[in-house]
Design an enzyme around this catalytic site. Structure first.
Site: not given
Ligand code: UD1
Ligand code: UDP
Length: 364
Positions: A207
């Protein structure tokens, strides 16, 4: 009464906050106000964690949603400020390295409200990552920095953070893994649901912006996973960001035909998938550590990792996603019997209790 405003917004923060919130709410003389920025909002990216991990309903849901960095962080800053002016807490508690973390810290420090940062001191030294900017700025705005590892403490010292602000407490994700791990064994049906047998599949997650937003890297990663899937089943709970990127690049159908793609799963299902995987391939920070908690070998699909101990102990190997062959080779060569060093750099599973103690006793 000590009033603490906790700010969360993204999936990994719900899991970290669950561990701390449980202790906060069982401590007399402490009141927690939970603020959800709404950065993650799909039911399977947010609600499922509140339900499964019994996190109290947020007192405020700011409903910010997705956007560019400036747009998202700016809207959060404005909305969090209003909450802080209303609540006047003694501490603002922020977690990890997302835009919600930075917005919470910045809103608080400008109002002269003390800020405490859980998971302080992590560094990739890669300023192209949005998370790295969020970490550095949050750490420098914080009054109490809760470092999960000795490496994190050293990183903070190198940046000149005053020693008395840095507290080595261990990793709250380890607390969560210990607390919820057994519950996952009892409750999760995911292996049956997906027709998986223990140790007969690889679990993958992807991701990170630097992988999803670069079409070349995205193709390399998914071509490699498809190649691996010819030898052993690959299961991948798909982050919405990655789903969009695969659709946009026209790769979705091909990927879905060779990899077992699922919607994002809840934490208990994720724990079961992790525990029973033969190997985990990921670009997630949290998932790298969980692989180690369950002693599953991990291949990290990035240029570097903040969790360097995992590499030093031999459980993790970092493979930059630049070549299909190198990723496939790294994974395939680790499918045999495997072990790393038996040492735990992430504390004793009581990090949350230490954090709450410091919050109560600092500044008295
Ligand atoms: C964010 C964090 C990242 C973290 C990740 C955990 C920042 C800059 N990044 O990344 O550090 O590892 O969360 O998962 O804060 N979207 C949906 N539904 C949702 C949420 C997101 O469709 O509920 C889609 C949207 O298109 C959005 C994209 O995912 O634009 C990215 O979401 P965003 O929260 O901006 O960043 P993440 O990639 O989730
Ligand atoms: N996780 C989850 N469901 C998923 C993917 C991840 O519950 O489908 C949990 C995972 O076990 C961990 C956390 O989400 O505890 C990690 O989140 P993510 O990989 O989104 O973000 P990061 O840790 O890289 O910021």
């Amino acid at each position: 009464m000590l009033k603490i405003v906790s700010v969360v917004g993204a999936r990994p923060q719900f899991i970290k906050a669950a561990a701390v919130s449980r202790v906060l709410r069982s401590t007399e003389g402490v009141k927690e106000i939970l603020v959800h920025t709404g950065q993650h909002y799909d039911a399977n990216m947010s609600d499922v964690f509140f339900e499964e991990l019994e996190i109290p309903r947020p007192d405020y849901n700011l409903g910010i949603g997705s956007g560019t960095h400036g747009e998202q962080t700016g809207k959060m800053l404005e909305a969090i400020e209003k909450v802080l002016l209303e609540e006047k807490p003694d501490w603002v508690l922020v977690y990890g390295d997302t835009n919600s973390t930075l917005a919470g810290a910045l809103a608080a420090v400008k109002l002269h409200i003390p800020v405490a940062h859980v998971e302080a001191g992590l560094r990739s030294f890669n300023r192209h990552m949005p998370e790295e900017i969020n970490r550095v700025l949050t750490d420098h705005a914080s009054d109490l920095l809760f470092a999960p590892t000795k490496t994190a403490v050293i990183n903070l010292r190198h940046e000149g953070i005053p020693e008395e602000r840095i507290k080595l407490v261990g990793d709250v994700m380890y607390d969560a893994a210990l607390f919820y791990g057994k519950r996952a064994e009892r409750q999760s049906q995911i292996l049956n649901k997906l027709g998986l047998k223990p140790k007969e599949y690889i679990l993958a997650t992807v991701h990170r912006a630097e992988n999803t937003d670069d079409p070349v890297r995205l193709r390399i990663i998914f071509d490699a996973l498809c190649e691996i899937a010819r030898e052993i089943k690959v299961v991948l709970p798909l982050h919405p960001r990655t789903r969009e990127a695969l659709i946009k690049s026209g790769m979705y159908d091909k990927v879905a035909s060779c990899i077992c793609l699922t919607e994002p799963v809840g934490y208990l299902d994720m724990v079961m998938l992790e525990k029973n995987a033969r190997l985990i391939a990921t670009d997630s920070g949290g998932v790298q550590k969980e692989a180690f908690f369950y002693r599953v070998p991990c291949v990290t699909l990035r240029e570097e990792t903040e969790w360097v101990e995992l590499v030093e102990l031999g459980w993790n190997c970092v493979v930059p996603p630049l070549s299909v062959g190198e990723i496939a080779d790294a994974v395939m060569s680790r499918l045999g019997s495997f072990s790393g060093a038996e040492e735990n750099p992430y504390g004793d599973g009581h990090s949350a209790a230490k954090i709450v103690d410091y919050l109560i006793n600092t500044g008295k």
